[in-house]
Structures are given as structure tokens and as C-alpha cells.
Write an enzyme that holds these catalytic residues in place. Structure first.
Site, PDB file in Angstrom:
ATOM      1  N   GLU A  49      -4.231  -0.543   7.632  1.00 49.21           N
ATOM      2  CA  GLU A  49      -3.100  -0.325   8.547  1.00 49.21           C
ATOM      3  C   GLU A  49      -3.367  -1.050   9.856  1.00 49.21           C
ATOM      4  O   GLU A  49      -4.481  -0.995  10.384  1.00 49.21           O
ATOM      5  CB  GLU A  49      -2.903   1.169   8.886  1.00 49.21           C
ATOM      6  CG  GLU A  49      -2.339   1.992   7.760  1.00 49.21           C
ATOM      7  CD  GLU A  49      -2.194   3.490   8.124  1.00 49.21           C
ATOM      8  OE1 GLU A  49      -1.998   3.814   9.308  1.00 49.21           O
ATOM      9  OE2 GLU A  49      -2.292   4.309   7.196  1.00 49.21           O
ATOM     10  N   ARG A  52       0.851  -1.191   0.000  1.00 51.55           N
ATOM     11  CA  ARG A  52       0.000   0.000   0.000  1.00 51.55           C
ATOM     12  C   ARG A  52       0.888   1.243   0.000  1.00 51.55           C
ATOM     13  O   ARG A  52       1.717   1.417   0.903  1.00 51.55           O
ATOM     14  CB  ARG A  52      -0.913   0.005   1.228  1.00 51.55           C
ATOM     15  CG  ARG A  52      -1.756   1.263   1.349  1.00 51.55           C
ATOM     16  CD  ARG A  52      -2.694   1.201   2.555  1.00 51.55           C
ATOM     17  NE  ARG A  52      -3.521   2.390   2.618  1.00 51.55           N
ATOM     18  CZ  ARG A  52      -3.536   3.262   3.630  1.00 51.55           C
ATOM     19  NH1 ARG A  52      -2.763   3.088   4.689  1.00 51.55           N
ATOM     20  NH2 ARG A  52      -4.320   4.309   3.599  1.00 51.55           N
ATOM     21  N   GLU A  64      -7.906   8.370   6.388  1.00 44.86           N
ATOM     22  CA  GLU A  64      -8.256   8.869   7.723  1.00 44.86           C
ATOM     23  C   GLU A  64      -8.670  10.324   7.746  1.00 44.86           C
ATOM     24  O   GLU A  64      -8.009  11.167   8.354  1.00 44.86           O
ATOM     25  CB  GLU A  64      -7.080   8.668   8.689  1.00 44.86           C
ATOM     26  CG  GLU A  64      -6.777   7.237   8.993  1.00 44.86           C
ATOM     27  CD  GLU A  64      -5.704   7.100  10.072  1.00 44.86           C
ATOM     28  OE1 GLU A  64      -5.114   8.107  10.487  1.00 44.86           O
ATOM     29  OE2 GLU A  64      -5.458   5.963  10.492  1.00 44.86           O
ATOM     30  N   TYR A  97      -5.386   0.355  15.192  1.00 46.07           N
ATOM     31  CA  TYR A  97      -4.166   0.134  15.969  1.00 46.07           C
ATOM     32  C   TYR A  97      -4.430  -0.361  17.380  1.00 46.07           C
ATOM     33  O   TYR A  97      -3.740  -1.216  17.892  1.00 46.07           O
ATOM     34  CB  TYR A  97      -3.337   1.425  16.051  1.00 46.07           C
ATOM     35  CG  TYR A  97      -2.668   1.781  14.753  1.00 46.07           C
ATOM     36  CD1 TYR A  97      -1.375   1.336  14.472  1.00 46.07           C
ATOM     37  CD2 TYR A  97      -3.317   2.551  13.795  1.00 46.07           C
ATOM     38  CE1 TYR A  97      -0.756   1.650  13.271  1.00 46.07           C
ATOM     39  CE2 TYR A  97      -2.710   2.865  12.589  1.00 46.07           C
ATOM     40  CZ  TYR A  97      -1.430   2.418  12.335  1.00 46.07           C
ATOM     41  OH  TYR A  97      -0.825   2.718  11.144  1.00 46.07           O
ATOM     42  N   ASN A 129      -8.220   1.489   9.196  1.00 51.12           N
ATOM     43  CA  ASN A 129      -6.960   1.510   9.935  1.00 51.12           C
ATOM     44  C   ASN A 129      -7.295   1.264  11.400  1.00 51.12           C
ATOM     45  O   ASN A 129      -8.158   1.945  11.969  1.00 51.12           O
ATOM     46  CB  ASN A 129      -6.266   2.876   9.812  1.00 51.12           C
ATOM     47  CG  ASN A 129      -5.695   3.113   8.419  1.00 51.12           C
ATOM     48  OD1 ASN A 129      -5.723   2.217   7.573  1.00 51.12           O
ATOM     49  ND2 ASN A 129      -5.178   4.304   8.190  1.00 51.12           N
ATOM     50  N   HIS A 141      -2.898  11.028   1.236  1.00 51.35           N
ATOM     51  CA  HIS A 141      -2.537  10.677   2.613  1.00 51.35           C
ATOM     52  C   HIS A 141      -1.913  11.916   3.269  1.00 51.35           C
ATOM     53  O   HIS A 141      -0.734  11.948   3.569  1.00 51.35           O
ATOM     54  CB  HIS A 141      -1.577   9.476   2.617  1.00 51.35           C
ATOM     55  CG  HIS A 141      -1.421   8.767   3.938  1.00 51.35           C
ATOM     56  ND1 HIS A 141      -1.603   7.401   4.092  1.00 51.35           N
ATOM     57  CD2 HIS A 141      -1.096   9.216   5.177  1.00 51.35           C
ATOM     58  CE1 HIS A 141      -1.376   7.046   5.363  1.00 51.35           C
ATOM     59  NE2 HIS A 141      -1.063   8.138   6.039  1.00 51.35           N
TER      60      HIS A 141
END
Ligand code: GBH
Length: 499
Positions: free
Chosen positions: A399, A104, A194, A334, A332, A149
Site C-alpha cells: 500500500e 491486491r 498491519e 504512507y 504498507n 484485513h
């Protein structure tokens, strides 16, 4: 930032119990299914360098790091970064070496359109991305391309950036060039990475580029324009390119998990979800902003003395135009937070004005970044929530990863990916979640925005003291190589055997 004080301390927190490791043996749940592709990612400003190569225009990150260096923790910049502008073949070599299915990347708007607009398209800029994409295809690695991005041209920012509704048109011109140029080779595009982060952090709080502290007014205006830009790009693809190029277009949402702190906090968890992930997913999958969000922002705006809600209103036509504009759910993810409702919002980045307070469970293991705890069950919770709320869309995890502070024997990262992938596989096998891609963040340590190079997510480290920026594999690189080679989730390496 909470940092590992010593190597020893970091290594001491990575042990997995014997039963956790044993459970992986002979377990068919650990086989990576046919339909699940696994890759790795980076983004343009974070790795490319070449900030003024050929005719590239200045972008908002160039401007921020050069004019306000103190806004970066270690006062570094992305001028050279990992020098992927020159070393992209080496990056591809490592992606190949670890046998990943996809890579990516994102495109630098100002590298492709130096003036920000499509009146002049940079040949050199296009050539760089053609070379990189060709190199991936020649190695049988699928390129996943994010069009934006966070690094838009400064000249557009001078006109208000994402707070100017004209940005919808500017973005569309850029997206058109991208589809036209790369759509024959690229079959997965992401419009925006995002939105929540660049709007809240860039235009609300002002701690990342363009660094404008415009409070909720700016953050929600940015989100409003960016959602429209996304939708217009999706419709453009449908209209002009889909029949010939036959790719998939979507948006990537930042979806951290907000878990109820006590059994009484389920409403808090729902509010937190709608203010973060739901802010962009609801308009796309259900239509309009989430009701909880509209109500809360209206109330907050009133209490703060505004005459109108600071969350802009979509017309019925706009609601219809945005709904359904994603071929996959880009996520994404985390980490997780605990949430509870509080009378007055203790503001934090993602939950501004929601009346929600977030905290950490003290039992969660921390990583090299203070917000990032290892909470694998929170990942499963999010995958199941997306399935339930949005009718089981195809999910691309774009991500997922863990931070360290220059640690080569990154047992903790291996543990993180092992536990998160195990959770993902359960969500697929047991809960029938339609997860089709998983992307580890990141290929190489890179410019971590306002954290600079003080923490890294890379499977590869960078020799920062050398202008050649050699890539040095961390232990996690060989773990991924084993996982991808066997297409089966492997237990973490035993640290004592690796010495
Ligand atoms: C990703 O966003 C970015 O897409 C990627 O470019 C970047 O390299 C990666 O993160 C790693 O940083 O508890 O209120 O302090 C994730 C953005 C920013 C989400 C910090 C969590 C902390 C929330 N993250 N944020 S708070």
C-alpha cells in the site's frame, strides 16, 4: 481532520518546480524495470458491501458500525460500500484499463466461514472470490490475496478475538480453507494486514473494530497471538501446499518512517522504528521482539505498577518457529513523522509507551488526511533501512497512496505517486534495494474505517448518491494509465493543460 477548505486551496499546493519535472525527461531511472510489478489494491470490508448477502456471517466491522455508529466520523458504514460484491467485473475492468500488473484484494472471513469455523464453508462466499480471481486471471492481472484485513467473524470476537490464544487455531482453519480453495490460482498470499494497526487501534485504544480499549495489555496480547497465527499459517503452507502450489506467503507490516527531529534524535528514530515496523519484522527476520522494545515495555510496565512486562514472552521454540516465516517483506507505507525522546510518552497510536513524541515538519505538504504528509524521502529512507536491517529481502510495497476529500482533479495524488515512485526507483537503481512490487492504494474511494467516506484514496471516485455506485475516474487514473502504458514514470500532468 485537516481538510482542504476549498478546491482552490487544494490545487494551490500541488505545484512541482520546473526542474523537478524536467529531471524526468530522458532519464533511464524512470523506466520501470522488468522485475518491478505495479498494481493497485482494496480490502474486503472497505469495498464489498453485501454485508448480509446469502449466508455471510456477521463480522466485527458489521457489529461496530451497526451498534456504535458514532464511532465513524460521518456515521456511515460498509453495508453497501462500493458494492464490489456485485460490481467486481467493473473493478477488474478498471484495473485492466489502467494496465496494472496486479490487484491486491482481501477475503472476508465471515463470508467464507459464516460460523467463523471450518465446519461450514459457504459455497456462495467461495463462488464470489472464485469469480473475482477468475476475472483477474482472464485479464492477465495477478491476484495478490490478503487472507485477513481486519474483518474477523463477530462470533470469534465474542470469544475474545485476537486476545484469545485459540484464535491461532481458528485462523489456521480459515487459512487452510483459503489455501486449499484458491492456492491453485493465487500465487501470492498475505496472512495478516498491519498487525500493528488492528492490535493497537482495535484492542489497545479501541477506536477501530472490535473497539476494545484494553491498553497495552490487550494490544501486545493481540500482537503475540497474531504473530503465532501468521507463523502457523506459513508452516501449514510449507507442509501441505507449497510443493504443489508453489506460491509465496508473507505478512504485511505498517512501516511509517520516523525521522530524527534533530541530529541528536537518532536513538529516538531507532526506538520508534522498533516499536512499529520492528514489532513484527524483528520476530520474523531476526528472531524475537526487538531488544529495545522488550527493555522499554518492561521498564514502562514496572513504572506503571505491573508485576510483569506487558509484552508477552516467546519461548525459544516459539522464537524459532516464527523466525523466517515470510517469503517477501510486505510493506504498507504512507508517510513520515519526526521523532524525539520525551521524559513521559505523549501517547500516540503507533508509539505507545516508547517515550517517543512524534510531530510534523511544518514544511511538509499535507493531504486530505491529517496524518498524511507528502514526504517522499522518508519512503527511500524506509526502503534502505529494510535492506540494511533484514539483509535485502524482496520487498512488496502493498500500500502507498494519498487521501483527498472528493477531488476529481487530483493533481496532488499524481504528484504524490510521482514523487514516491521516483524515490522507489532510486532505491532500486542506485541503492540496489530489492523492491519487486508496488501497489497504489486504492482502486476506488472506499470505507475508510473510522473516517467513513470523509476521505478517499481512490484513483476512481464513487457516486455515493446513487445506489449503483458508479465509478468515476479521477485524473490520477489517466496518469497511471500513461505510466503503465509506457512503463515509464511520467511527470505529473500540467494542471492548466487538463482544463
Ligand atoms: C492502511 O493503514 C490500511 O491498511 C487501509 O485499509 C486503509 O484504507 C489505509 O491505511 C488508509 O487509511 O499519527 O498516530 O494518528 C494505515 C493506517 C492509520 C496509519 C492512521 C497512520 C495515523 C497515525 N493508518 N495512522 S497517528
Amino acid at each position: 481532520m485537516r481538510k482542504c477548505l476549498t478546491y482552490v486551496l487544494c490545487l494551490s499546493v500541488v505545484t512541482l518546480s520546473y526542474s523537478e519535472v524536467q529531471a524526468t525527461k530522458n532519464d533511464s531511472y524512470f523506466v520501470i524495470p522488468e522485475g518491478l510489478k505495479i498494481g493497485v489494491g482494496t480490502s474486503s470490508y472497505q469495498v464489498e458491501g453485501g454485508w448480509n448477502a446469502s449466508d455471510k456471517g456477521e463480522n466485527v466491522w458489521d457489529r461496530l458500525v451497526h451498534s456504535k455508529p458514532w464511532m465513524i466520523l460521518d456515521e456511515t458504514d460498509g453495508d453497501l460500500a462500493a458494492d464490489s460484491y456485485n460490481k467486481y467485473k467493473e473493478d477488474v475492468h478498471w484495473v485492466k484499463r489502467m494496465k496494472f500488473d496486479h490487484y491486491r484484494i482481501s477475503l472476508s472471513w465471515a463470508r467464507i466461514l459464516p460460523t467463523g469455523l471450518s465446519n461450514s464453508v459457504s459455497r456462495e462466499g467461495l463462488r464470489y472470490y472464485h469469480n473475482l480471481i477468475d476475472e483477474l486471471l482472464a485479464n492477465n492481472i495477478e491476484p495478490l490475496v490478503t487472507i485477513y484485513h481486519w474483518d474477523h467473524p463477530q462470533v470469534l470476537e465474542d470469544m475474545g478475538g485476537w486476545t484469545n490464544h485459540m484464535m491461532v487455531k481458528f485462523y489456521l482453519e480459515y487459512a487452510n480453507v483459503v489455501f486449499r480453495e484458491f492456492g491453485d490460482k493465487v500465487k501470492v498470499f498475505t496472512t495478516l494486514n498491519e498487525l500493528q494497526l488492528f492490535c493497537l487501534s482495535g484492542y489497545g485504544i479501541g477506536e477501530i473494530a472490535p473497539g476494545k480499549p484494553l491498553n497495552i495489555t490487550g494490544a501486545y496480547l493481540c500482537g503475540h497471538n497474531a504473530l503465532k497465527a501468521h507463523a502457523e499459517a506459513y508452516h501449514l503452507y510449507n507442509r501441505e501446499y507449497r510443493s504443489k502450489q508453489n506460491g509465496r506467503v508473507g505478512i504485511v507490516s505498517h512501516c511509517a518512517s520516523y525521522l530524527p527531529k534533530t541530529p541528536n534524535d537518532t536513538l529516538a528514530a531507532e526506538i520508534a522504528f522498533e516499536f512499529s515496523c520492528g514489532w513484527i519484522s524483528h520476530p520474523i527476520y531476526i528472531g524475537d521482539y526487538p531488544k529495545l522494545m522488550k527493555d522499554k515495555v518492561a521498564q514502562f510496565s514496572k513504572d506503571a505498577g505491573f508485576t510483569e512486562s506487558q509484552l508477552p514472552v516467546f519461548s525459544p521454540a516459539e522464537i524459532a518457529r516464527i523466525k523466517g516465516t515470510s517469503d517477501y517483506f510486505g510493506m504498507n507505507h504512507y508517510t513520515s513523522f519526526l521523532v524525539e525522546q520525551v521524559p513521559d510518552s505523549e501517547s500516540n497510536l503507533l508509539l505507545r509507551d516508547s517515550g517517543i513524541k512524534q510531530s510534523y515538519d511544518p514544511s511538509w505538504e499535507i493531504t486530505g488526511m491529517d496524518w498524511l504528509n507528502i514526504v517522499p524521502h522518508g519512503f527511500g529512507y524506509m526502503l534502505r533501512k529494510i535492506k540494511a536491517k533484514y539483509n535485502n529481502p524482496p520487498v512488496y510495497v502493498t500500500e502507498n497512496g494519498s487521501a483527498d476529500n472528493q477531488i476529481m482533479d487530483d493533481h496532488q495524488r499524481i504528484k504524490y505517486h510521482f514523487l514516491y515512485l521516483r524515490e522507489l526507483l532510486s532505491a532500486v537503481y542506485r541503492d540496489n534495494c530489492n523492491v519487486q512490487k508496488y501497489t497504489a492504494w486504492s482502486l476506488v474511494d472506499c470505507f475508510e474505517w473510522s473516517t467513513g467516506y470523509a476521505a478517499g484514496f481512490g484513483l476512481l471516485a464513487l457516486n455515493m448518491s446513487s445506489p449503483a455506485r458508479e465509478r468515476i475516474p479521477k485524473l490520477s487514473a489517466s496518469w497511471f494509465e500513461t505510466v503503465m502504458g509506457t512503463r515509464k514514470l511520467q511527470p505529473p500532468f500540467n494542471s492548466t493543460l487538463q482544463k
